[in-house]
Design a protein around this motif. Structure first.
Motif, PDB file in Angstrom:
ATOM      1  N   GLY A  61      15.119  46.665 -44.162  1.00 40.39           N
ATOM      2  CA  GLY A  61      13.882  45.927 -43.950  1.00 40.39           C
ATOM      3  C   GLY A  61      12.906  46.816 -43.205  1.00 40.39           C
ATOM      4  O   GLY A  61      13.254  47.455 -42.221  1.00 40.39           O
ATOM      5  N   VAL A  62      11.693  46.874 -43.692  1.00 36.78           N
ATOM      6  CA  VAL A  62      10.615  47.625 -43.038  1.00 36.78           C
ATOM      7  C   VAL A  62       9.477  46.652 -42.835  1.00 36.78           C
ATOM      8  O   VAL A  62       9.093  45.934 -43.754  1.00 36.78           O
ATOM      9  CB  VAL A  62      10.150  48.810 -43.913  1.00 36.78           C
TER      10      VAL A  62
ATOM     11  N   SER B  96      11.961  49.394 -38.707  1.00 40.53           N
ATOM     12  CA  SER B  96      12.899  49.247 -39.821  1.00 40.53           C
ATOM     13  C   SER B  96      14.293  48.989 -39.273  1.00 40.53           C
ATOM     14  O   SER B  96      14.609  49.358 -38.142  1.00 40.53           O
ATOM     15  CB  SER B  96      12.901  50.489 -40.716  1.00 40.53           C
ATOM     16  N   ALA B  97      15.099  48.336 -40.094  1.00 42.60           N
ATOM     17  CA  ALA B  97      16.498  48.077 -39.750  1.00 42.60           C
ATOM     18  C   ALA B  97      17.284  47.965 -41.047  1.00 42.60           C
ATOM     19  O   ALA B  97      16.785  47.449 -42.044  1.00 42.60           O
ATOM     20  CB  ALA B  97      16.625  46.796 -38.938  1.00 42.60           C
TER      21      ALA B  97
ATOM     22  N   PHE C  64      21.868  39.622 -42.436  1.00 38.55           N
ATOM     23  CA  PHE C  64      20.596  39.235 -43.039  1.00 38.55           C
ATOM     24  C   PHE C  64      19.855  38.175 -42.217  1.00 38.55           C
ATOM     25  O   PHE C  64      18.632  38.255 -42.080  1.00 38.55           O
ATOM     26  CB  PHE C  64      20.788  38.747 -44.476  1.00 38.55           C
ATOM     27  N   PRO C  65      20.545  37.160 -41.634  1.00 37.24           N
ATOM     28  CA  PRO C  65      19.806  36.199 -40.805  1.00 37.24           C
ATOM     29  C   PRO C  65      19.103  36.866 -39.611  1.00 37.24           C
ATOM     30  O   PRO C  65      17.961  36.533 -39.289  1.00 37.24           O
ATOM     31  CB  PRO C  65      20.882  35.215 -40.340  1.00 37.24           C
ATOM     32  N   GLU C  66      19.770  37.824 -38.977  1.00 33.14           N
ATOM     33  CA  GLU C  66      19.151  38.530 -37.851  1.00 33.14           C
ATOM     34  C   GLU C  66      17.968  39.378 -38.337  1.00 33.14           C
ATOM     35  O   GLU C  66      16.914  39.413 -37.702  1.00 33.14           O
ATOM     36  CB  GLU C  66      20.180  39.416 -37.162  1.00 33.14           C
TER      37      GLU C  66
ATOM     38  N   ALA D 228      15.074  37.117 -39.006  1.00 34.90           N
ATOM     39  CA  ALA D 228      14.439  36.686 -37.752  1.00 34.90           C
ATOM     40  C   ALA D 228      13.566  37.792 -37.176  1.00 34.90           C
ATOM     41  O   ALA D 228      12.450  37.533 -36.693  1.00 34.90           O
ATOM     42  CB  ALA D 228      15.511  36.282 -36.741  1.00 34.90           C
ATOM     43  N   ARG D 229      14.049  39.029 -37.214  1.00 29.47           N
ATOM     44  CA  ARG D 229      13.265  40.152 -36.675  1.00 29.47           C
ATOM     45  C   ARG D 229      11.995  40.369 -37.487  1.00 29.47           C
ATOM     46  O   ARG D 229      10.953  40.717 -36.955  1.00 29.47           O
ATOM     47  CB  ARG D 229      14.100  41.433 -36.664  1.00 29.47           C
ATOM     48  N   MET D 230      12.078  40.158 -38.802  1.00 37.13           N
ATOM     49  CA  MET D 230      10.933  40.388 -39.674  1.00 37.13           C
ATOM     50  C   MET D 230       9.976  39.198 -39.713  1.00 37.13           C
ATOM     51  O   MET D 230       8.862  39.325 -40.207  1.00 37.13           O
ATOM     52  CB  MET D 230      11.421  40.696 -41.088  1.00 37.13           C
ATOM     53  N   SER D 231      10.378  38.052 -39.158  1.00 37.84           N
ATOM     54  CA  SER D 231       9.577  36.828 -39.287  1.00 37.84           C
ATOM     55  C   SER D 231       8.225  36.909 -38.589  1.00 37.84           C
ATOM     56  O   SER D 231       7.323  36.158 -38.915  1.00 37.84           O
ATOM     57  CB  SER D 231      10.366  35.628 -38.768  1.00 37.84           C
ATOM     58  N   ARG D 232       8.082  37.805 -37.643  1.00 41.36           N
ATOM     59  CA  ARG D 232       6.802  37.954 -36.942  1.00 41.36           C
ATOM     60  C   ARG D 232       5.928  39.046 -37.562  1.00 41.36           C
ATOM     61  O   ARG D 232       4.922  39.440 -37.002  1.00 41.36           O
ATOM     62  CB  ARG D 232       7.057  38.256 -35.468  1.00 41.36           C
TER      63      ARG D 232
END
Length: 92
Positions: free
Chosen positions: A24-25, A35-36, A43-45, A48-52
């Protein structure tokens, strides 16, 4: 064709694979790019990190499906440039 960040977060999340790895970027409101890499367990974490995010993209970790991310730079308010670079060789 190189991948690019999308502001359509719902479409980005729909592209999560059922299993395997994905990178994810995302770009946050302050302009920083993060990125992670995660597998289906995380995937849930990752979501959550990408949700903002202001914009995001998911990149496949499968070498056969991999698309490079476009390289870009963006100055901060103080004029300092920040960039995300990848050290992996590309096929082109």
């Amino acid at each position: 064709m190189p991948a690019s960040l999308s502001s359509n977060f719902v479409a980005v999340l729909r592209s999560l694979p059922a299993d395997g790895l994905a990178e994810g970027v995302w770009q946050e409101d302050d302009g920083r790019i993060h990125s992670a890499i995660a597998d289906q367990e995380y995937f849930p974490e990752l979501t959550a990190r990408m949700s903002r995010a202001r914009a995001a993209v998911l990149l496949s970790m499968d070498a056969c499906e991999s698309e490079p991310l476009r390289t870009a730079v963006m100055p901060d308010n103080d004029g300092v440039l920040h960039a995300r670079w990848r050290t992996c060789q590309t096929s082109w």
